[in-house]
Write an enzyme that holds these catalytic residues in place. Structure first.
Site, mmCIF file in Angstrom:
data_model
loop_
_atom_site.group_PDB
_atom_site.id
_atom_site.type_symbol
_atom_site.label_atom_id
_atom_site.label_comp_id
_atom_site.label_asym_id
_atom_site.label_seq_id
_atom_site.Cartn_x
_atom_site.Cartn_y
_atom_site.Cartn_z
ATOM 1 N N HIS A 45 0.852 -1.193 0.000
ATOM 2 C CA HIS A 45 0.000 0.000 0.000
ATOM 3 C C HIS A 45 0.897 1.256 0.000
ATOM 4 C CE1 HIS A 45 -3.559 2.334 1.674
ATOM 5 N NE2 HIS A 45 -2.566 3.120 2.027
ATOM 6 N N GLU A 46 1.903 1.271 0.887
ATOM 7 C CA GLU A 46 2.813 2.427 0.970
ATOM 8 C C GLU A 46 3.667 2.543 -0.293
ATOM 9 O OE1 GLU A 46 2.661 4.786 3.188
ATOM 10 O OE2 GLU A 46 1.097 3.696 4.236
ATOM 11 N N HIS A 91 1.656 4.298 -2.920
ATOM 12 C CA HIS A 91 1.686 5.766 -2.741
ATOM 13 C C HIS A 91 3.017 6.313 -3.275
ATOM 14 C CE1 HIS A 91 -1.801 6.332 -0.221
ATOM 15 N NE2 HIS A 91 -1.372 5.555 0.747
ATOM 16 N N ASP A 125 -5.385 8.657 4.193
ATOM 17 C CA ASP A 125 -5.574 8.854 2.752
ATOM 18 C C ASP A 125 -6.890 9.564 2.429
ATOM 19 O OD1 ASP A 125 -3.229 7.492 2.515
ATOM 20 O OD2 ASP A 125 -4.197 5.561 2.128
HETATM 21 ZN ZN ZN Z 1 -2.319 5.080 2.529
#
Ligand code: ZN
Length: 358
Positions: free
Chosen positions: A54-55, A58, A162
């Site tokens: 997930h990171e 980003h 987020d």
């Molecule tokens: Zn996030």
């Protein structure tokens, strides 16, 4: 963040485990062994692998926009990608923020197709069941965790989560960055309070800790935005002090104290052969017992890691650099020549003067 250990590099980004995360992992593995149930270990490792990707998601979008990612740290409450800055451009902030949950939703969607193809659709329910009885359960858990991560991150409109960033970016299209930040950080604080109360009510310690970090994060984000809008348009050279006092590296601390006493600055560049070789501050001096001031020289205790900044840089960059390195002043260079010094005091004075103007 200190107290973390680098384990691997992915796409050039160092991935670090925070000490508290390592302790959590050790505790979980230990509990698994005691109970003879490996499920919880698999479950935790899967969550944090998903958090990591997930990171990374980003970070990939952020890097596409030219933002530097210095590292990704895994903490018990989730992951943190350290970005050099969050762009103030609504479109960029939107896409960077949405990239994490989007990856989770895409993974959930693909695993759902697989689940349906394998005829396991009915086994999804009850949705909050995470039992592992056979290997196929891993796919169900993978699906559910992605869904939870995606929802939790995207649909809680509390900056710095987020959802909060997406909310601010959309809001700033209509109201501008400054007002959007005020509204979204205030909303985030209210949400954090409710989240904490909900965490106490459940009780769920994880939710309480996240609420705490959201509250702090929103407060910092709000303050930073207000300071950066005050400092906008100002360059380092507009604020720096050009008349600064330097000290030779060879003088004793007793001699340095006399200079300090006379000029009362908090920090001084240290010179050797006409070059700046370090910085010494009042706090460096105060760490040495007075009896030793006649024997120890400035070069013995100065910090030789001289952090510099270009005179043409935006003033806000100086503040970011100071907080990153946890120091109070930077040496300003114009090309290869040191032309001044900029301190936190200079910045605070500039902020106060600008506030008076507004
Ligand atoms: Zn996030």
């Amino acid at each position: 963040m200190r107290y973390s250990i680098k384990i691997i590099k992915i796409l050039g980004i160092p991935i670090e485990l925070h000490i508290t995360f390592i302790l959590l992992l050790a505790f979980v593995v230990f509990t698994s062994l005691i109970l003879g149930n490996i499920g919880i270990t698999i479950y935790i490792i899967m969550i944090f692998t998903l958090v990591l990707f997930h990171e990374i998601s980003h970070s990939v979008v952020a890097m596409h926009y030219g933002v530097k990612i210095s590292k990704i740290v895994l903490l018990p409450i989730g992951g943190l990608a350290s970005m050099s800055e969050i762009p103030r451009d609504a479109k960029k902030e939107f896409f960077i923020a949405i990239a994490g949950p989007a990856l989770n939703f895409a993974a959930a969607f693909l695993s759902l197709i697989l689940i349906i193809a394998m005829g396991m659709y009915s086994r999804i329910f009850p949705i909050f069941s995470f039992e592992i009885t056979d290997p196929a359960d891993l796919l169900l858990i993978f699906f559910k965790l992605n869904l939870i991560l995606g929802f939790f991150n995207l649909f809680v409109p509390a900056i710095p989560m987020d959802g909060g960033r997406v909310f601010r970016s959309l809001l700033s299209l209509k109201f501008g960055f400054k007002r959007a930040t005020v509204v979204s950080t205030e909303l985030a604080k209210v949400i954090a309070i409710f989240m904490a109360l909900f965490g106490i009510f459940l009780p769920n310690i994880w939710l309480i800790v996240i609420a705490f970090f959201v509250y702090i994060g929103a407060t910092q984000e709000g303050e930073f935005a207000s300071i950066s809008s005050i400092l906008s348009g100002l360059k380092v050279k507009d604020i720096m002090s050009t008349e600064y006092i330097t000290v030779p590296s060879g003088i004793t601390l007793a001699e340095f104290f006399d200079i300090e006493f006379k000029h009362r600055h908090l920090g001084y560049p240290v010179m050797e052969n006409d070059k700046i070789v370090g910085v010494i501050s009042f706090s460096d001096l105060s760490k040495v017992p007075k009896e030793k001031w006649d024997e120890i020289r400035v070069r013995d205790i100065m910090s030789s890691n001289v952090i510099t900044i270009d005179a043409e840089e935006d003033a806000i960059k100086a503040l970011i650099k100071m907080s990153k390195f946890k120091i109070g002043r930077l040496i300003v260079f114009d090309g290869s020549e040191a032309t001044g010094i900029i301190s936190k005091t200079d910045l605070i004075r500039a902020i106060e003067l600008k506030r008076l103007q507004i």
